[in-house]
Design a protein around this motif. Structure first.
Motif: not given
Length: 296
Positions: A159-167, A236-240
């Motif tokens: 469940d760790d996504w660099l750019y987000g794991g949403e569809p 904690k990073g930044n998926q954007a």
């Protein structure tokens, strides 16, 4: 290929074919008779003598036919340096034709799922079988057949996504690709060796693994100047931006002191190639659903 190497390859190929031709004819002419004979060539080994008999005619003509076929093939298809062949065939054209045939044949099957939402599609067994094949053909070379990734290639099953794991994030990644860039020494290119050690220890302190607590304490200021713009003040990073979370145990390039130091010193560049020009929208929808299913 340069003109020199094109000529070099052509000379070698044609020289080999005509050399074989000459060898066949020269050997044929050197025979003392065109029929079987008791005359030997003068060679003997272990009491066995070699007779001076010609090649069977069918065998001789088969060799000649092979040379003729080779010349015909090289005239029609690429094989002589930069010469493209009279038919203009290329492996890329062949691939395009096969892709068009496949799209005509399977396009309707993909279209059945193209308008279905990713979350709903992820629960469809038939769609997931298709998605698994698309993943195996287009993604597994980097992410592995099970999607667990490897050094430098993200694990798609957690469940760790660099750019987000949403569809929508997954669809954007597949369509447009991603270009990750961690600059060497972050936003502080004049960082000294001591400061590198300090910021590495500070990053390790997020997970209570700092080797030198004093260096970690000093590294907070270095982190704020060199790293916080992307990773945030809390790390904690930044998926954007695709900046990873440094406080968990999921690391794309390794989480030891040595790995983190190498990342800080030399930076990291990675690329997720865009699939928008290679796959149809229906295929991307199915593939996104399969990737989504890996972690859901």
């Amino acid at each position: 290929m340069s003109t020199f190497w094109s000529i070099w390859v052509s000379v070698i190929v044609l020289g080999t074919i005509f050399g074989c031709w000459w060898l066949l004819l020269a050997t044929r002419k050197s025979q003392t008779t065109d029929t079987e004979t008791d005359r030997t060539t003068g060679h003997s080994f272990d009491g066995i003598e070699e007779l001076d008999n010609p090649l069977p005619k069918w065998w001789f003509y088969l060799f000649i036919a092979t040379c003729v076929f080779s010349l015909g093939y090289l005239a029609l298809y690429p094989g002589l340096g930069n010469f493209k062949g009279l038919l203009g065939w290329t492996s890329y054209n062949q691939w395009e034709a096969e892709v068009q045939q496949a799209e005509a044949r399977y396009g309707e099957l993909y279209a059945e799922f193209g308008d279905t939402p990713v979350v709903e599609l992820a629960e469809n067994e038939d769609a997931m079988k298709m998605g698994q094949r698309l993943f195996a053909n287009n993604c597994s070379v980097c992410h592995g057949s099970a999607g667990r990734g490897s050094l430098g290639f993200p694990n798609l099953t957690d469940d760790d996504w660099l750019y987000g794991g949403e569809p929508e994030n997954i669809l954007t990644t597949l369509r447009q690709g991603r270009n990750g860039n961690m600059p060497a020494k972050g936003m502080m290119p004049n960082m000294t060796s001591d400061q590198v050690d300090q910021v590495v220890n500070y990053v390790l302190s997020f997970s209570d693994r700092a080797k030198d607590p004093e260096a970690a304490k000093a590294g907070e200021a270095v982190f704020a100047q060199a790293c916080s713009a992307c990773h945030g003040s809390d790390g904690k990073g930044n998926q954007a931006m695709g900046a990873p979370n440094l406080t968990d145990d999921t690391w794309l390039y390794g989480s030891t002191y040595g790995w983190i130091k190498e990342t800080v010193m030399n930076g990291r560049q990675n690329q997720m190639p865009a699939q928008g020009e290679r796959l149809s929208e229906d295929q991307i929808q199915i593939l996104a659903a399969y990737v989504y299913s890996l972690s859901n």
